[in-house]
Scaffold this motif. Structure first.
Motif, short mmCIF file in Angstrom:
data_model
loop_
_atom_site.label_atom_id
_atom_site.label_comp_id
_atom_site.label_asym_id
_atom_site.label_seq_id
_atom_site.Cartn_x
_atom_site.Cartn_y
_atom_site.Cartn_z
N ARG A 28 -27.91 -30.42 43.29
CA ARG A 28 -27.93 -29.01 43.72
C ARG A 28 -29.29 -28.37 43.42
N VAL A 29 -29.89 -28.72 42.29
CA VAL A 29 -31.21 -28.19 41.93
C VAL A 29 -32.26 -28.70 42.92
N ARG A 63 -27.61 -25.63 34.78
CA ARG A 63 -28.11 -25.09 36.05
C ARG A 63 -28.57 -23.64 35.95
N ASP A 110 -32.28 -24.73 32.97
CA ASP A 110 -33.15 -25.76 33.57
C ASP A 110 -33.68 -25.33 34.93
N TYR A 111 -32.80 -24.79 35.75
CA TYR A 111 -33.18 -24.38 37.12
C TYR A 111 -34.19 -23.23 37.08
N ALA A 169 -36.37 -31.64 38.77
CA ALA A 169 -35.03 -31.25 39.23
C ALA A 169 -33.93 -31.71 38.28
N HIS A 170 -34.30 -32.33 37.17
CA HIS A 170 -33.33 -32.70 36.12
C HIS A 170 -32.21 -33.59 36.68
N LEU A 206 -26.85 -21.80 43.46
CA LEU A 206 -28.28 -22.13 43.33
C LEU A 206 -29.02 -21.90 44.65
N LEU A 266 -34.51 -26.11 45.08
CA LEU A 266 -35.96 -26.08 44.92
C LEU A 266 -36.67 -26.37 46.24
N ASP A 309 -30.54 -33.48 39.26
CA ASP A 309 -29.39 -32.69 39.73
C ASP A 309 -29.52 -32.41 41.23
N GLU A 325 -37.74 -24.18 36.21
CA GLU A 325 -38.49 -24.76 37.33
C GLU A 325 -38.88 -23.70 38.35
N LEU A 326 -37.98 -22.73 38.58
CA LEU A 326 -38.32 -21.65 39.52
C LEU A 326 -39.54 -20.87 39.03
#
Length: 431
Positions: A384-385, A340, A343-344, A379-380, A312, A389, A382, A347-348
């Motif tokens: 790592r997310v 990931r 969801d990721y 960021a759910h 990520l 971000l 998470d 957001e991106l």
């Protein structure tokens, strides 16, 4: 708590890498499984490693800790009879302990994170434990999970590697303690083989003998073994450091991260090689990574399976690269604290990134000029997310607000302190 990340053109300074979460949780477990007293120097402090501390104490380990080390008197092959364990949101801790508590008569793992760990399936490990004579009650493979064990049997055991390598690692911790010899066969395409290598490394340090085929498909585990009480030293954490290094790569920077062993078995060590491939000026010697970033990167193609927890952050860097980047063989990212990939990338896109997804790939059409930002993103829950971000926020034209950013504490509680010390403009918003 939410955090606002403002555009930050320059980062500068020096930090000490966090201690490795993966190694810490494994050392804590083998110390608990030893008869005698083990010492672990420089253990990580995060929600995951704290969950392992808490659970092994519940199972009978005696723990003393100071600023430098943790001393553990283990329970060996006889964990205490407990009725309930709470691993919080720590998936690896849950899976390792589902196997170990097969030595207990009746334990229920409770579900305190229904929107995160509570959604993750554990069927493959449940199937393996059932083969060993352990009765498991569960909610379609999910928490709460009740383990009724007491006398698991070794022998021929099959486990799927398609979703996670943690199921295999769990069995490798348990089977040496059984009365019978075991042969473990991995079905399907084993994910995150590098992390299995870390498990085997720690087991060997703890005095356990395991014969593994080169492709990690077949394992022979002699039974009736004992974990030995030892002294361990935890190395620096590449997964968390990947976010710091990627942040340095996308800005004009002069950033040094200390404590990252060059020849580590952590697959996420690859972040250093990937950033070099992206033309980031860096050196890596004597455990020190030094980046003098220009913010100018070129696109890259990378097989992410060996470096799952750094993908990520590398994708975040690729958002600002010249050209189209491709991260492939990453389907297991879908089975983490959140999906990931979907969801990721959702957001991106909100922040202005041009990204596409496939079932097992992330494709990034770089925007060297930066992204718009000026949005609130989710960021759910998470960790790592959240870190990834944040990297994007540094190069956005307008500030980015990240919801529930305090969940970064799952693996890297000091992340925002560290990146702020390097000059990043981040601010916690009062709720």
């Amino acid at each position: 708590m939410d955090i606002i990340v403002r555009p930050t053109p320059q980062l500068k300074g020096e930090i000490q890498a966090l201690s490795s979460k993966n190694y810490t949780t494994r050392y804590l477990l083998v110390a608990a499984l030893a008869e005698g007293t083990s010492t672990i120097y420089y253990p990580a402090h995060s929600e995951d490693s704290d969950a392992m501390r808490r659970c092994i104490a519940d199972l009978g380990a005696v723990i003393e800790e100071d600023d430098e080390k943790i001393v553990i008197k283990g329970f060996g092959s006889k964990p205490k009879d407990v009725k309930e364990l709470n691993v919080g949101n720590a998936g690896a801790v849950l899976r390792f302990l589902m196997a170990v508590t097969a030595l207990c008569p009746d334990v229920t793992f409770v579900n305190t994170y229904p929107d995160s760990l509570g959604k993750r399936p554990h069927d493959d490990l449940i199937d393996s434990l059932t083969q060993m004579g352990v009765n498991v009650e569960h909610n379609e493979g999910r928490l709460p999970i009740r383990i009724q064990g007491g006398s698991p049997k070794g022998g021929k055991i099959k486990v799927s590697g398609e979703v996670s390598s943690q199921y295999l690692s769990a069995l490798l911790f348990l089977t040496p303690l059984l009365a019978e010899d075991s042969e473990i066969e991995v079905l399907g395409d084993l994910k995150s083989k590098v992390v299995v290598g870390q498990t085997l490394e720690v087991l060997e340090q703890a005095g356990i003998r395991i014969e593994a085929s080169e492709d990690y498909v077949h394992f022979k585990v002699p039974g009736r073994q004992s974990y030995q009480a030892k002294t361990y030293q935890v190395q620096g954490d590449y997964p968390g450091s990947a976010a710091i290094l990627a942040a340095a790569a996308v800005t004009e920077s002069d950033v040094t991260v200390k404590g990252l062993v060059e020849h580590s078995k952590q697959g996420e060590r690859a972040v250093v090689d990937v950033l070099k491939m992206m033309n980031v000026p860096l050196t890596h010697q004597n455990g020190i990574v030094h980046i003098q970033g220009t913010g100018k990167l070129k696109a890259v193609e990378f097989d992410g399976d060996a470096a799952t927890d750094a993908v990520l952050a590398m994708v975040a860097a690729a958002v600002f690269a010249e050209g189209t980047s491709r991260f492939y063989n990453v389907e297991n990212l879908r089975y983490k604290e959140c999906d990931r990939i979907t969801d990721y990338l959702t957001e991106l896109r909100k922040a202005g990134a041009h990204v596409e997804e496939r079932q097992a790939e992330i494709i990034v059409h770089g925007r060297p000029e930066g992204v718009e930002g000026g949005v609130e993103i989710n960021a759910h829950y998470d960790h790592r997310v959240i870190m990834a971000l944040t990297i994007v926020g540094l190069r956005s034209q307008k500030p980015v607000t990240i919801k529930d950013a305090h969940h970064v504490a799952k693996s890297y509680p000091q992340f925002f302190d560290h990146i702020s010390a390097l000059g990043a403009s981040v601010e916690w918003l009062k709720s």
